[in-house]
Design a protein around this motif. Sequence first.
Motif, PDB file in Angstrom:
ATOM      1  N   GLU A  77       0.827  -1.209   0.000  1.00 31.18           N
ATOM      2  CA  GLU A  77       0.000   0.000   0.000  1.00 31.18           C
ATOM      3  C   GLU A  77       0.861   1.258   0.000  1.00 31.18           C
ATOM      4  O   GLU A  77       0.435   2.309  -0.479  1.00 31.18           O
ATOM      5  CB  GLU A  77      -0.920  -0.004   1.229  1.00 31.18           C
ATOM      6  N   PHE A  78       2.086   1.140   0.545  1.00 29.88           N
ATOM      7  CA  PHE A  78       2.983   2.295   0.641  1.00 29.88           C
ATOM      8  C   PHE A  78       4.067   2.302  -0.444  1.00 29.88           C
ATOM      9  O   PHE A  78       4.529   3.365  -0.851  1.00 29.88           O
ATOM     10  CB  PHE A  78       3.675   2.317   2.016  1.00 29.88           C
ATOM     11  N   TYR A  79       4.467   1.120  -0.887  1.00 29.13           N
ATOM     12  CA  TYR A  79       5.574   1.040  -1.843  1.00 29.13           C
ATOM     13  C   TYR A  79       5.140   1.583  -3.205  1.00 29.13           C
ATOM     14  O   TYR A  79       4.164   1.127  -3.781  1.00 29.13           O
ATOM     15  CB  TYR A  79       6.040  -0.418  -1.966  1.00 29.13           C
ATOM     16  N   ARG A  80       5.894   2.559  -3.702  1.00 25.64           N
ATOM     17  CA  ARG A  80       5.534   3.195  -4.970  1.00 25.64           C
ATOM     18  C   ARG A  80       6.501   2.833  -6.098  1.00 25.64           C
ATOM     19  O   ARG A  80       6.369   3.294  -7.214  1.00 25.64           O
ATOM     20  CB  ARG A  80       5.524   4.723  -4.811  1.00 25.64           C
TER      21      ARG A  80
ATOM     22  N   LYS B 119       9.751  11.963  -2.162  1.00 21.49           N
ATOM     23  CA  LYS B 119       8.386  11.499  -1.959  1.00 21.49           C
ATOM     24  C   LYS B 119       8.350  10.194  -1.161  1.00 21.49           C
ATOM     25  O   LYS B 119       7.571  10.055  -0.221  1.00 21.49           O
ATOM     26  CB  LYS B 119       7.701  11.286  -3.316  1.00 21.49           C
ATOM     27  N   ASP B 120       9.220   9.266  -1.514  1.00 19.33           N
ATOM     28  CA  ASP B 120       9.116   7.926  -0.952  1.00 19.33           C
ATOM     29  C   ASP B 120       9.791   7.749   0.391  1.00 19.33           C
ATOM     30  O   ASP B 120       9.524   6.794   1.096  1.00 19.33           O
ATOM     31  CB  ASP B 120       9.656   6.899  -1.953  1.00 19.33           C
ATOM     32  N   LYS B 121      10.683   8.659   0.760  1.00 17.86           N
ATOM     33  CA  LYS B 121      11.280   8.569   2.089  1.00 17.86           C
ATOM     34  C   LYS B 121      10.234   8.785   3.181  1.00 17.86           C
ATOM     35  O   LYS B 121      10.402   8.367   4.312  1.00 17.86           O
ATOM     36  CB  LYS B 121      12.408   9.593   2.228  1.00 17.86           C
ATOM     37  N   THR B 122       9.141   9.415   2.795  1.00 18.21           N
ATOM     38  CA  THR B 122       8.030   9.601   3.743  1.00 18.21           C
ATOM     39  C   THR B 122       7.451   8.257   4.157  1.00 18.21           C
ATOM     40  O   THR B 122       7.050   8.053   5.307  1.00 18.21           O
ATOM     41  CB  THR B 122       6.929  10.465   3.102  1.00 18.21           C
ATOM     42  N   TYR B 123       7.416   7.335   3.208  1.00 19.17           N
ATOM     43  CA  TYR B 123       6.819   6.026   3.459  1.00 19.17           C
ATOM     44  C   TYR B 123       7.843   4.990   3.916  1.00 19.17           C
ATOM     45  O   TYR B 123       7.473   3.900   4.361  1.00 19.17           O
ATOM     46  CB  TYR B 123       6.137   5.507   2.185  1.00 19.17           C
ATOM     47  N   LEU B 124       9.123   5.312   3.786  1.00 17.37           N
ATOM     48  CA  LEU B 124      10.179   4.340   4.048  1.00 17.37           C
ATOM     49  C   LEU B 124      10.132   3.730   5.459  1.00 17.37           C
ATOM     50  O   LEU B 124      10.238   2.512   5.586  1.00 17.37           O
ATOM     51  CB  LEU B 124      11.552   4.973   3.788  1.00 17.37           C
ATOM     52  N   PRO B 125       9.979   4.520   6.527  1.00 19.59           N
ATOM     53  CA  PRO B 125       9.953   3.909   7.869  1.00 19.59           C
ATOM     54  C   PRO B 125       8.858   2.853   8.025  1.00 19.59           C
ATOM     55  O   PRO B 125       9.087   1.789   8.597  1.00 19.59           O
ATOM     56  CB  PRO B 125       9.711   5.109   8.788  1.00 19.59           C
ATOM     57  N   GLY B 126       7.668   3.160   7.503  1.00 20.41           N
ATOM     58  CA  GLY B 126       6.572   2.193   7.595  1.00 20.41           C
ATOM     59  C   GLY B 126       6.855   0.944   6.792  1.00 20.41           C
ATOM     60  O   GLY B 126       6.584  -0.174   7.246  1.00 20.41           O
ATOM     61  N   ILE B 127       7.406   1.139   5.585  1.00 21.92           N
ATOM     62  CA  ILE B 127       7.737  -0.009   4.744  1.00 21.92           C
ATOM     63  C   ILE B 127       8.747  -0.907   5.448  1.00 21.92           C
ATOM     64  O   ILE B 127       8.607  -2.137   5.469  1.00 21.92           O
ATOM     65  CB  ILE B 127       8.294   0.463   3.380  1.00 21.92           C
ATOM     66  N   LEU B 128       9.780  -0.297   6.031  1.00 23.57           N
ATOM     67  CA  LEU B 128      10.814  -1.073   6.714  1.00 23.57           C
ATOM     68  C   LEU B 128      10.254  -1.841   7.909  1.00 23.57           C
ATOM     69  O   LEU B 128      10.617  -2.998   8.134  1.00 23.57           O
ATOM     70  CB  LEU B 128      11.950  -0.149   7.164  1.00 23.57           C
TER      71      LEU B 128
END
Length: 258
Positions: free
Chosen positions: A106-109, A170-179
């Motif tokens: 859902e977060f990975y772009r 843009k994607d560093k915003t989602y990186l912590p959640g993805i990790l």
Amino acid sequence: MKLRYMMGAVAAALVLAGCGEDEIELVKNYTLPDFKSMSIGTAIEGSKRCKNITWSKADRGGLKSVTMVCDIDMEALNAAKEKATKERLEKYNKDAINSNMDSIMEFYRGKAYDRNSLLQLANKLCKLNDAKFQETIKAKGKIEYKDQKELIDCDKSLEDEILKDQDPKKDKTYLPGILDFLKSAVYHSQLTPEQLKADYGMSDKAAPSSATIELNFVVNNDKSVDLAPEFKLTADGKEESVGKNVTSKNALAEFYVR
């Protein structure tokens, strides 16, 4: 004449004896109203639960009674329990992996990896730290969800790979959640069977080497049969306590499972 009289008396005695059914055979051949699929004897003696069965007659306050004792086949029982446990744990683990991967996607772009290749990448660059795992189990007795990511050590290159072919701002915003989700997915991917049991809160308590179950049946005057409420379960020669919701009817029902 005497010989003829004696033979006649013997024959008459045999006929009279045949008129009265043996209580054990009567119980075995009887079909209880609550268990209409088969007779009592067919259910019990056809069950794979017992390696040995003994039937005996007794008197219960003037009523005829039959007692059945089953020596449980512990090898077969433990094998069946182990198989069922393994299947349940594997499903639990698979569901956990899928749930985490659903959240990740859902977060990975990015376009560099799809769902499966992203998990493969994470399993390549991350490892479950068994020493930390054992320390956590010893301290807490279980692994909580928040502990899972702390038990995974990942190479720094994982972050760059996740951001590859994307806009870092843009994607560093989602990186912590993805990790976080990815580490939880790796955690469940790399659990050994022993670790999975510990994570699930299962102890390694040894199973009993022998066990028996005793059921009692009352033969009424009209030759109907009732299952007595008293029953006994023993393990390694010691009587086991059973919960209030476990009844002789529950115990008998196990013999009808095919």
